[in-house]
Design a protein around this motif. Structure first.
Motif, PDB file in Angstrom:
ATOM      1  N   VAL A  38      99.864 101.605  16.395  1.00  0.00           N
ATOM      2  CA  VAL A  38     100.909 102.057  17.312  1.00  0.00           C
ATOM      3  C   VAL A  38     100.253 102.481  18.623  1.00  0.00           C
ATOM      4  O   VAL A  38      99.268 103.212  18.618  1.00  0.00           O
ATOM      5  CB  VAL A  38     101.686 103.256  16.720  1.00  0.00           C
ATOM      6  CG1 VAL A  38     102.817 103.681  17.663  1.00  0.00           C
ATOM      7  CG2 VAL A  38     102.241 102.919  15.339  1.00  0.00           C
ATOM      8  N   PHE A  40     100.756 104.669  21.864  1.00  0.00           N
ATOM      9  CA  PHE A  40     101.567 105.751  22.420  1.00  0.00           C
ATOM     10  C   PHE A  40     101.314 105.840  23.912  1.00  0.00           C
ATOM     11  O   PHE A  40     100.156 105.858  24.339  1.00  0.00           O
ATOM     12  CB  PHE A  40     101.174 107.101  21.807  1.00  0.00           C
ATOM     13  CG  PHE A  40     101.681 107.283  20.424  1.00  0.00           C
ATOM     14  CD1 PHE A  40     102.902 107.902  20.195  1.00  0.00           C
ATOM     15  CD2 PHE A  40     100.947 106.824  19.344  1.00  0.00           C
ATOM     16  CE1 PHE A  40     103.378 108.057  18.907  1.00  0.00           C
ATOM     17  CE2 PHE A  40     101.420 106.982  18.056  1.00  0.00           C
ATOM     18  CZ  PHE A  40     102.629 107.596  17.833  1.00  0.00           C
ATOM     19  N   THR A  71     103.455  98.314  17.406  1.00  0.00           N
ATOM     20  CA  THR A  71     104.570  99.144  17.873  1.00  0.00           C
ATOM     21  C   THR A  71     104.158  99.841  19.159  1.00  0.00           C
ATOM     22  O   THR A  71     103.018 100.296  19.281  1.00  0.00           O
ATOM     23  CB  THR A  71     104.909 100.218  16.815  1.00  0.00           C
ATOM     24  OG1 THR A  71     105.099  99.572  15.559  1.00  0.00           O
ATOM     25  CG2 THR A  71     106.159 100.999  17.172  1.00  0.00           C
ATOM     26  N   MET A  73     105.322 103.028  21.578  1.00  0.00           N
ATOM     27  CA  MET A  73     106.215 104.182  21.684  1.00  0.00           C
ATOM     28  C   MET A  73     105.917 104.899  23.002  1.00  0.00           C
ATOM     29  O   MET A  73     104.790 105.326  23.242  1.00  0.00           O
ATOM     30  CB  MET A  73     106.008 105.143  20.504  1.00  0.00           C
ATOM     31  CG  MET A  73     106.297 104.475  19.159  1.00  0.00           C
ATOM     32  SD  MET A  73     106.107 105.573  17.723  1.00  0.00           S
ATOM     33  CE  MET A  73     107.621 106.549  17.811  1.00  0.00           C
ATOM     34  N   ILE A 103     111.054 102.521  22.270  1.00  0.00           N
ATOM     35  CA  ILE A 103     110.301 102.074  21.100  1.00  0.00           C
ATOM     36  C   ILE A 103     110.518 100.573  20.950  1.00  0.00           C
ATOM     37  O   ILE A 103     111.659 100.106  20.900  1.00  0.00           O
ATOM     38  CB  ILE A 103     110.783 102.803  19.822  1.00  0.00           C
ATOM     39  CG1 ILE A 103     110.682 104.314  20.005  1.00  0.00           C
ATOM     40  CG2 ILE A 103     109.976 102.356  18.614  1.00  0.00           C
ATOM     41  CD1 ILE A 103     111.226 105.131  18.862  1.00  0.00           C
ATOM     42  N   LEU A 107     109.689  98.755  14.036  1.00  0.00           N
ATOM     43  CA  LEU A 107     110.345 100.059  14.031  1.00  0.00           C
ATOM     44  C   LEU A 107     110.009 100.862  12.775  1.00  0.00           C
ATOM     45  O   LEU A 107     110.104 102.079  12.762  1.00  0.00           O
ATOM     46  CB  LEU A 107     111.864  99.883  14.150  1.00  0.00           C
ATOM     47  CG  LEU A 107     112.359  99.212  15.436  1.00  0.00           C
ATOM     48  CD1 LEU A 107     113.873  99.197  15.485  1.00  0.00           C
ATOM     49  CD2 LEU A 107     111.806  99.897  16.679  1.00  0.00           C
ATOM     50  N   ALA A 110     107.221 103.110  13.578  1.00  0.00           N
ATOM     51  CA  ALA A 110     107.713 104.191  14.446  1.00  0.00           C
ATOM     52  C   ALA A 110     108.439 105.244  13.616  1.00  0.00           C
ATOM     53  O   ALA A 110     108.313 106.453  13.853  1.00  0.00           O
ATOM     54  CB  ALA A 110     108.649 103.631  15.506  1.00  0.00           C
ATOM     55  N   GLY A 114     107.528 109.082  13.378  1.00  0.00           N
ATOM     56  CA  GLY A 114     108.537 110.072  13.778  1.00  0.00           C
ATOM     57  C   GLY A 114     108.698 111.159  12.732  1.00  0.00           C
ATOM     58  O   GLY A 114     108.750 112.350  13.048  1.00  0.00           O
TER      59      GLY A 114
END
Ligand code: FE2
Length: 373
Positions: A38, A40, A71, A73, A103, A107, A110, A114
């Protein structure tokens, strides 16, 4: 608060991001051994962006060169700050959180990230432990049936609640009766009332919502694949205009937190709500269509693999609808009680009972209240 986050943890952007990473790593679990990366980004402070890789733990770094990610984010710094202040009750799905982020990509990753940020309050943890002790002492895991009480007195209901025993209440005669609702009657009365879809920032009148529902029923694959509409309110706030027709019974409105609406068109072959437990006692009125709830007593937590990171409610890793006993071997020992609710019935479910919800008909409508105490 179970973890003290001193004010200085979010006084600078650097401290906020470092603290956020700490939250992610502390709450991260990966029992299904998912792999993924991911990226960020914090738009106001590009140098604070970081990479998170799924392994047994969440591996964090800041590579010098570009890298592939599954992903992406993007979090404004204000949203990260808010997580520190509100991680005990923050709802990721609410438009004022989800709407601030961007996002893209996988998912599912994510979603895991989260959830890792959430933490239960001391009160929530104590409440769930208490339910576990009580259910163990009463041997509720061996219960095979939930009692149906016909027009019980408030005292009878309080006794069941004190015993942490779920009950289905029948013979309710509120005014208007809660069993006679149809889509048509709902539209006649509330067509112009605005409802919202919890995981979206859409606000629609009931007329628009029902029109979209019919489009979905006509062609669910198309509507879902285009991401246009999820035709289920998922426990969003019950519009105030509807409060009088779907008011609480046995106790006064002040004894409950504001009511939630579960209305829409849903698939009947997969859970409408996944296995979880709540730290408050829930009152669930069935208004339209039938629902089935599979309940597990609180003392079976070890068999259901609840997430360690949660706040308002605690989800489980184990999925009864697709059981993987290699990963979750103790789930073989779990015992559930299935209950079916028909329109006009009310399920009172004391705090701590794990439950998974199926709608047996579509459209469906329920209204739920959580008792404050
Ligand atoms: Fe629940």
């Amino acid at each position: 608060m179970n973890i003290a986050y001193p004010e200085q943890n979010f006084q600078t952007p650097e401290a906020t991001v470092a603290g956020f990473i700490g939250l992610l790593q502390g709450g991260f679990e990966n029992p299904e051994n998912r792999k993924g990366t991911v990226r960020f980004a914090v738009p106001e402070h590009p140098h604070l962006g970081f990479r998170a890789r799924f392994a047994d733990t969440l591996l964090i770094d800041r590579p010098e060169s570009d890298y592939d990610a599954d992903t992406e984010m993007v979090f404004p710094i204000k949203t990260l700050e808010r997580m520190f202040r509100e991680f005990e009750f923050l709802d990721w799905r609410s438009p004022d959180i989800l709407g601030t982020m961007k996002i893209t990509g996988d998912l599912g990753l994510a979603f895991v990230v989260g959830l890792s940020c959430l933490r239960p309050s001391n009160w929530t943890q104590a409440r769930l432990r208490k339910a576990e002790r009580l259910h163990r002492a009463k041997g509720y895991r061996d219960l095979t049936q939930i009692p149906r009480l016909h027009q019980p007195s408030q005292m009878q209901l309080l006794k069941a609640m004190e015993d942490s025993l779920p009950v289905i209440i029948t013979g309710l005669e509120p005014d208007p009766p809660c069993r006679d609702w149809t889509l048509q009657r709902l539209m006649d009365r509330y067509a112009d009332v605005v409802v919202c879809v919890r995981s979206d920032d859409q606000h629609l009148t009931l007329r628009e919502f029902v029109e979209d529902m019919s489009k979905f029923d006509a062609n669910p694959e198309l509507v879902m694949s285009e991401g246009l509409f999820k035709p289920y309110t998922e426990g969003s706030a019950l519009p105030v205009e509807m409060w009088d027709d779907f008011g609480p019974v046995f106790f006064s409105r002040e004894d409950f937190i504001p009511p939630q609406l579960w209305f829409g068109s849903v698939r009947t072959d997969i859970p409408a709500t996944h296995l979880h437990r709540d730290p408050l006692t829930g009152f669930l009125f069935q208004i339209m269509g039938k629902k089935r709830l599979d309940l597990y007593s609180a003392d079976q937590a070890d068999s259901l693999y609840p997430l360690k990171a949660y706040n308002n409610y605690q989800r489980c890793w184990f999925k009864p609808e697709a059981p993987d006993y290699d990963i979750y071997p103790d789930a073989r020992n779990a015992k559930c009680i299935s209950v079916e609710l028909i329109p006009g019935e009310l399920l009172v479910q004391p705090a701590g009972w794990f439950h998974q919800v199926y709608t047996l008909d579509s459209p469906t409508m329920s209204v739920s209240y959580f008792w404050r105490y």
